[in-house]
Design an enzyme around this catalytic site. Structure first.
Site, PDB file in Angstrom:
ATOM      1  CG  MET A  66       1.281  -0.086   2.674  1.00  0.00           C
ATOM      2  SD  MET A  66      -0.457  -0.077   3.137  1.00  0.00           S
ATOM      3  CE  MET A  66      -1.237  -0.080   1.517  1.00  0.00           C
ATOM      4  CG  ASP A  82      -0.277  -1.137  -3.011  1.00  0.00           C
ATOM      5  OD1 ASP A  82       0.081  -0.010  -3.404  1.00  0.00           O
ATOM      6  OD2 ASP A  82      -1.261  -1.739  -3.464  1.00  0.00           O
ATOM      7  CG  HIS A 125       0.270  -1.056  -7.805  1.00  0.00           C
ATOM      8  ND1 HIS A 125       0.902   0.087  -8.241  1.00  0.00           N
ATOM      9  CD2 HIS A 125      -0.226  -0.749  -6.579  1.00  0.00           C
ATOM     10  CE1 HIS A 125       0.775   1.052  -7.333  1.00  0.00           C
ATOM     11  NE2 HIS A 125       0.104   0.560  -6.295  1.00  0.00           N
ATOM     12  CG  MET A 182      -1.885   7.802  -4.080  1.00  0.00           C
ATOM     13  SD  MET A 182      -1.675   6.625  -2.756  1.00  0.00           S
ATOM     14  CE  MET A 182      -3.069   5.545  -2.915  1.00  0.00           C
ATOM     15  CG  MET A 226       2.039   3.965   0.063  1.00  0.00           C
ATOM     16  SD  MET A 226       0.490   3.079  -0.063  1.00  0.00           S
ATOM     17  CE  MET A 226       1.055   1.629  -0.942  1.00  0.00           C
ATOM     18  CB  SER A 249      -3.179  -3.306  -6.073  1.00  0.00           C
ATOM     19  OG  SER A 249      -2.799  -3.482  -4.721  1.00  0.00           O
ATOM     20  N   GLY A 279      -9.775  -1.404  -1.252  1.00  0.00           N
ATOM     21  CA  GLY A 279     -11.219  -1.505  -1.062  1.00  0.00           C
ATOM     22  C   GLY A 279     -11.901  -0.212  -0.633  1.00  0.00           C
ATOM     23  CG  ASP A 332      -2.975   3.083  -6.074  1.00  0.00           C
ATOM     24  OD1 ASP A 332      -3.906   2.274  -5.952  1.00  0.00           O
ATOM     25  OD2 ASP A 332      -1.884   2.976  -5.473  1.00  0.00           O
ATOM     26  CG  HIS A 377       2.353   2.882  -4.208  1.00  0.00           C
ATOM     27  ND1 HIS A 377       0.979   2.944  -4.109  1.00  0.00           N
ATOM     28  CD2 HIS A 377       2.807   4.072  -3.724  1.00  0.00           C
ATOM     29  CE1 HIS A 377       0.622   4.106  -3.588  1.00  0.00           C
ATOM     30  NE2 HIS A 377       1.706   4.810  -3.338  1.00  0.00           N
TER      31      HIS A 377
HETATM   32  C1  DX5 Z   1      -3.754   1.902  -1.251  1.00  0.00           C
HETATM   33  C2  DX5 Z   1      -2.927   1.198  -2.298  1.00  0.00           C
HETATM   34  C3  DX5 Z   1      -3.696   0.772  -3.465  1.00  0.00           C
HETATM   35  C4  DX5 Z   1      -4.828  -0.180  -3.171  1.00  0.00           C
HETATM   36  C5  DX5 Z   1      -5.783  -0.226  -4.335  1.00  0.00           C
HETATM   37  O1  DX5 Z   1      -2.937   2.493  -0.305  1.00  0.00           O
HETATM   38  O2  DX5 Z   1      -1.898   2.054  -2.770  1.00  0.00           O
HETATM   39  O3  DX5 Z   1      -2.853   0.263  -4.480  1.00  0.00           O
HETATM   40  O4  DX5 Z   1      -4.386  -1.454  -2.865  1.00  0.00           O
HETATM   41  O5  DX5 Z   1      -6.879  -1.010  -3.992  1.00  0.00           O
HETATM   42  P1  DX5 Z   1      -8.341  -0.701  -4.559  1.00  0.00           P
HETATM   43  O6  DX5 Z   1      -8.264  -0.725  -6.049  1.00  0.00           O
HETATM   44  O7  DX5 Z   1      -9.183  -1.805  -3.996  1.00  0.00           O
HETATM   45  O8  DX5 Z   1      -8.736   0.670  -4.058  1.00  0.00           O
HETATM   46 ZN    ZN Z   2      -0.732   1.441  -4.577  1.00  0.00          ZN
END
Ligand code: DX5
Ligand code: ZN
Length: 235
Positions: A39, A37, A35, A141, A70, A10, A149, A180, A68
């Site tokens: 948001m 993310d 990946h 998820m 969100m 990610s 993190g 994820d 992804h």
């Molecule tokens: C969280 C994201 C993840 C996240 C994963 O909302 O969708 O993809 O960045 O990060 P780690 O592997 O550090 O949990």
């Molecule tokens: Zn993600």
């Protein structure tokens, strides 16, 4: 034939000042997907990356660009991300009714791309029902979306197994399961044994002292568990 687990690092955990190098590093280390993310500050509190970043990324990598979303309004935004180079689009079940899910998957498929539906930790796998026979992937998820993190939520592997069973019962043999959140060397075996095919890794890869070695270690741990589970299932 055995299909190895794929690692999807990610970019949220990458160093944005060195994004090109980070992407080249994960590609050379054997990542399957990259990946992304997205948001929007509404569906989740955080604001991250979007269309311009994907446009720059796409021509610079041969990895599957796994987006992804969100965001609250995926039906409005899907065409933008497809135009920018998404190979795989994940929409969240929580923001779409049954008809919306069907429309989202159809829109993605009409563009010739892979369609996935993502589930927050408290959303049951039954939310996949309206599109289960058409999905290329389901995203389970294992943390609340919003931040990298965080710690893996125990029991997420059970949901992976439920999603696999639901897809097979619907006659969908090709549907992949992605997990994820909080995935690293310790948690990858749990979800791989339960049937996960694609593991998103943020901090476990990019914050490791040797990210390429960390990626390979997660993959190796996952493959050992997956092979053991498959052998157990056949015995
Ligand atoms: C969280 C994201 C993840 C996240 C994963 O909302 O969708 O993809 O960045 O990060 P780690 O592997 O550090 O949990
Ligand atoms: Zn993600």
């Amino acid at each position: 034939m055995y299909q190895p687990v794929k690692i999807a690092p990610s970019l949220l955990s990458a160093d944005f000042m060195r994004l090109g190098e980070e992407v080249a590093m994960i590609e050379a280390a054997g990542a399957g997907f990259v990946h992304i993310d997205v948001m929007d500050g509404h569906f989740v509190p955080n604001l991250t990356m979007g269309v311009p970043l994907l446009k720059s990324l796409k021509p610079a990598t041969s990895l599957v660009c796994d987006v992804h979303l969100m965001i609250d309004n995926p039906l409005d935004e899907i065409p933008w991300f497809i135009e920018a180079g998404a190979d795989l689009v994940n929409v969240h079940a929580e923001v779409l009714d049954d008809d919306g899910l069907v429309r989202a998957v159809a829109m993605i498929h009409e563009a010739g791309k892979m369609a996935a539906v993502a589930l927050k930790p408290k959303t049951p796998v039954s939310a996949l029902a309206p599109v289960i026979d058409q999905l290329d992937m389901a995203l389970v998820m294992s943390v609340e979306p919003g931040f990298s993190g965080q710690s893996y939520i125990a029991g997420s592997d059970r949901k992976v197994a439920e999603a696999v069973a639901m897809a097979r019962a619907a006659g969908n043999e090709r549907m992949l399961i992605q997990v994820d959140g909080g995935i690293g060397e310790a948690t990858a075996p749990l979800v791989a044994a339960a049937g996960a095919d694609v593991l998103v890794c943020g901090n476990a890869v990019f914050k490791a002292p040797d990210p390429a070695a960390a990626l390979q270690a997660v993959q190796a741990a996952a493959d050992v568990a997956r092979l053991a589970a498959l052998a157990g299932g056949e015995a």
